[in-house]
Write an enzyme that holds these catalytic residues in place. Structure first.
Site, PDB file in Angstrom:
ATOM      1  N   CYS A  22      -5.180  -2.834   3.240  1.00  0.00           N
ATOM      2  CA  CYS A  22      -4.822  -2.599   4.646  1.00  0.00           C
ATOM      3  C   CYS A  22      -6.029  -2.673   5.585  1.00  0.00           C
ATOM      4  O   CYS A  22      -6.515  -3.754   5.903  1.00  0.00           O
ATOM      5  CB  CYS A  22      -4.101  -1.258   4.754  1.00  0.00           C
ATOM      6  SG  CYS A  22      -3.188  -1.050   6.316  1.00  0.00           S
ATOM      7  N   GLU A  61       0.840  -1.195   0.000  1.00  0.00           N
ATOM      8  CA  GLU A  61       0.000   0.000   0.000  1.00  0.00           C
ATOM      9  C   GLU A  61       0.878   1.250   0.000  1.00  0.00           C
ATOM     10  O   GLU A  61       1.929   1.296   0.662  1.00  0.00           O
ATOM     11  CB  GLU A  61      -0.888   0.008   1.238  1.00  0.00           C
ATOM     12  CG  GLU A  61      -1.766   1.252   1.363  1.00  0.00           C
ATOM     13  CD  GLU A  61      -2.526   1.329   2.675  1.00  0.00           C
ATOM     14  OE1 GLU A  61      -3.579   1.985   2.698  1.00  0.00           O
ATOM     15  OE2 GLU A  61      -2.052   0.755   3.678  1.00  0.00           O
ATOM     16  N   LYS A  95      -9.726   1.645  -1.843  1.00  0.00           N
ATOM     17  CA  LYS A  95      -9.821   1.304  -0.425  1.00  0.00           C
ATOM     18  C   LYS A  95     -11.174   1.763   0.099  1.00  0.00           C
ATOM     19  O   LYS A  95     -11.537   2.934  -0.025  1.00  0.00           O
ATOM     20  CB  LYS A  95      -8.690   2.002   0.337  1.00  0.00           C
ATOM     21  CG  LYS A  95      -8.559   1.584   1.797  1.00  0.00           C
ATOM     22  CD  LYS A  95      -7.299   2.196   2.407  1.00  0.00           C
ATOM     23  CE  LYS A  95      -7.055   1.691   3.810  1.00  0.00           C
ATOM     24  NZ  LYS A  95      -5.779   2.227   4.367  1.00  0.00           N
TER      25      LYS A  95
END
Length: 294
Positions: free
Chosen positions: A159, A49, A125
């Site tokens: 994440c 990321e 995300k």
């Protein structure tokens, strides 16, 4: 390789940040790792990321309100280079994540997936962290669909996304057998939070999870001072798999690549005849995942 492939080889790159990473050096390192993964005949290589932040690592302090604009200047060249690498090296690249700005000025944390057939897919995300929202005004993503590849459908969770069981289950219900989790955490606490959640996702969904973390220091970038990582390729915990549920694991905070062969047939067998059968034993009559996305 077809969607019915039994074994998939996955490489995960744990990338160490340093001021010397910027510009041409960044792409040199990227090319090196992609070529290395291709030499090992990997089907996928995944990067961390926010790894494109390294493109600005050598510059003087950049105010947070200018950072995303400066990074966006690299978007076209980044996409062009990774597209070329994927097709030239015949490998699917899960390209970590990159901060991008929509036409209306909204900032997104985006993972681009460059397939070796030349197609490019993007996944945002869904769950920005408080620090992302505060420092860079990152907004949550708008879709959580699988990506169809020559090795079958895959899922991407960036994440913090891995800490939401509903997102993983949504991807699994669409047929994903491998989930890719690029991550960047500034403390060991954050790393282990992501790791433990990824191991839980692998167990409860009887799937594989490949994580790729950023490590090192970028003192000049707001909210990116230091990063902690111990990347891993994770399996369910049952007899056909590794005892500890870890197929491969990087050395803590080292710059390196790990590789593992993931047998998709073992997943199907575990789901039907395993010691535990998490997917088959669900109780949708009492609970379930309701998805309202596009």
């Amino acid at each position: 390789m077809t969607a019915h492939t039994k074994s998939v080889r996955v490489a995960s790159v744990q990338l160490r940040a340093a001021p010397s990473c910027s510009g041409g050096a960044f792409y040199d390192r990227l090319s090196y790792y992609v070529a290395s993964a291709a030499d090992y005949r990997a089907d996928f290589v995944v990067f961390p990321e926010l790894f494109t932040c390294l493109l600005l690592a050598a510059e003087t302090d950049i105010p947070a309100d200018q950072f995303t604009r400066r990074l966006a200047e690299h978007t076209d060249s980044f996409r062009d280079r990774l597209h070329g690498l994927a097709t030239a090296k015949d490998i699917n690249i899960v390209a970590g994540s990159h901060l991008e700005t929509d036409d209306d000025g909204t900032v997104r944390n985006v993972c681009h997936v460059f397939l070796r057939d030349g197609s490019v897919h993007s996944r945002e995300k869904l769950h920005p962290t408080p620090s992302e929202r505060n420092a860079w005004r990152v907004a949550g993503g708008r879709s959580a669909d699988v990506i169809e590849t020559d090795c079958g459908p895959i899922g991407v969770m960036i994440c913090y996304d891995s800490e939401f069981p509903e997102q993983a289950r949504h991807l699994i219900d669409q047929g994903a057998l491998i989930l890719f989790v690029p991550y960047c955490t500034d403390t060991a606490h954050g790393h282990w939070r992501v790791r433990h959640c990824c191991q839980a996702r692998a167990i409860e969904n009887q799937c594989y999870v490949a994580t790729s973390g950023l490590t090192g220091h970028m003192e000049t970038i707001v909210e990116m001072g230091g990063s902690f990582a111990r990347s891993a390729i994770i399996t369910p915990c049952d007899i056909p798999f590794d005892r500890d549920g870890i197929a491969a694991e990087a050395t803590e905070n080292a710059d390196m690549m790990i590789v593992a062969d993931l047998d998709l047939g073992k997943l199907h067998k575990a789901r039907s005849t395993g010691a535990v059968r998490n997917l088959a034993d669900r109780r949708p009559d009492l609970y379930g995942v309701t998805w309202k996305g596009s």
